[in-house]
Design an enzyme around this catalytic site. Structure first.
Site, PDB file in Angstrom:
ATOM      1  N   CYS A 109      -3.550  -6.028  -3.742  1.00  0.00           N
ATOM      2  CA  CYS A 109      -3.240  -6.203  -5.168  1.00  0.00           C
ATOM      3  C   CYS A 109      -3.644  -7.610  -5.608  1.00  0.00           C
ATOM      4  CB  CYS A 109      -1.750  -5.992  -5.415  1.00  0.00           C
ATOM      5  SG  CYS A 109      -1.299  -6.087  -7.172  1.00  0.00           S
ATOM      6  N   ASP A 112      -1.936  -9.482  -7.419  1.00  0.00           N
ATOM      7  CA  ASP A 112      -0.701 -10.261  -7.598  1.00  0.00           C
ATOM      8  C   ASP A 112      -0.802 -11.645  -6.940  1.00  0.00           C
ATOM      9  OD1 ASP A 112       2.086 -11.207  -7.022  1.00  0.00           O
ATOM     10  OD2 ASP A 112       2.615  -9.314  -7.982  1.00  0.00           O
ATOM     11  N   ARG A 129       1.329 -13.504  -5.756  1.00  0.00           N
ATOM     12  CA  ARG A 129       2.231 -13.748  -4.620  1.00  0.00           C
ATOM     13  C   ARG A 129       1.713 -13.146  -3.324  1.00  0.00           C
ATOM     14  NH1 ARG A 129       7.081 -10.873  -7.542  1.00  0.00           N
ATOM     15  NH2 ARG A 129       5.276  -9.533  -7.934  1.00  0.00           N
ATOM     16  N   HIS A 181       2.190  -3.925  -2.078  1.00  0.00           N
ATOM     17  CA  HIS A 181       3.344  -4.834  -1.938  1.00  0.00           C
ATOM     18  C   HIS A 181       4.502  -4.356  -2.798  1.00  0.00           C
ATOM     19  CE1 HIS A 181       3.087  -7.062  -5.856  1.00  0.00           C
ATOM     20  NE2 HIS A 181       1.899  -6.506  -5.829  1.00  0.00           N
ATOM     21  N   CYS A 235       5.572  -4.683  -7.062  1.00  0.00           N
ATOM     22  CA  CYS A 235       4.276  -4.664  -7.759  1.00  0.00           C
ATOM     23  C   CYS A 235       4.463  -4.286  -9.234  1.00  0.00           C
ATOM     24  CB  CYS A 235       3.344  -3.660  -7.077  1.00  0.00           C
ATOM     25  SG  CYS A 235       1.697  -3.613  -7.809  1.00  0.00           S
TER      26      CYS A 235
HETATM   27 CO    CO Z   1       0.880  -5.660  -7.368  1.00  0.00          CO
END
Ligand code: CO
Length: 224
Positions: A42, A44, A46, A98, A101
């Site tokens: 992803c 993302d 993080r 993850h 998400c």
């Molecule tokens: Co995500």
């Protein structure tokens, strides 16, 4: 407009630190990349792929998009897979979702966020196909976690069905495609028991992994 962007200072101090610990690092890397892994994860912030698994630049080929989706007609992702398998000779493909998400949450709740809604239709397709597994779960968090896992499992199957992976298997390559999940709350990766290699029946493995994920979700919801 001549003010330097603050990230350039970050970059220079990173270069100093790398050179201090490994003086030949950039000279070696500039000659070639020979990563052993392809990470599909992803976007993302993080979930920084290399950092999570302790790999340095040069050690992992990375493709990231919102909710780690592998679409059969996405030339961007397909090109990454093709380059990884055919040119870099990577035999280890990791699809990593993850928990927490935002893309999965938006898909599950049918949020209206804009253009991204169309991309997340693919996750909603996963949700529709997994309806019977998701339906018994009583909390939003439990459904989000299971959908995140089902999405990884389905994207692993999608990678396996690409002409690149099918072709590699036909040529006798031992390419493996694995489904993992990362927890932003504790930093740990978990294996979703979805690992597909040459000769495996993708559909059978996908169903088994999805049922196992649903079983774990039910156990979690009983405990809490
Ligand atoms: Co995500």
């Amino acid at each position: 407009m001549n003010n330097e962007h603050p990230l350039f200072a970050n970059n220079r101090s990173w270069v100093r630190a790398v050179n201090a610990s490994d003086p030949g690092f950039f000279a070696t890397l500039s000659r070639l990349q020979a990563p052993k892994f392809l990470w599909i994860g992803c976007a993302d912030s993080r979930v920084p792929a290399n950092e999570i698994v302790g790999l340095k630049p040069g050690e992992m080929f990375v493709h990231r998009n919102v909710a780690n989706v592998v679409v059969h007609t996405d030339l961007n992702c397909l090109s990454v897979i093709q380059y990884a398998v055919d040119v870099l000779n990577i035999d280890d493909i990791l699809v990593v979702g993850h928990y927490g998400c935002g893309g999965i949450a938006a898909a599950l709740e049918g949020q209206r966020l804009g253009l991204i809604d169309n991309w997340l239709r693919h996750v909603q397709d996963v949700m529709r196909r997994g309806e019977q597994l998701l339906e018994p779960l009583t909390t939003v968090t439990a459904r989000q976690r299971l959908l995140t896992e089902l999405n990884v499992i389905e994207q692993v199957a999608n990678v396996c069905q690409t002409t690149m992976v099918q072709g590699a298997w036909d040529r006798g390559r031992t390419v493996h495609v694995r489904g993992w999940i990362y927890d932003v709350a504790d930093g740990l990766l978990q294996d979703l028991s979805m690992c597909v290699g040459p000769g495996d029946d993708v559909g059978v493995l996908q169903r088994a992994a999805a049922l196992a994920a649903a079983q774990r979700a039910m156990e979690r919801s009983v405990r809490t």
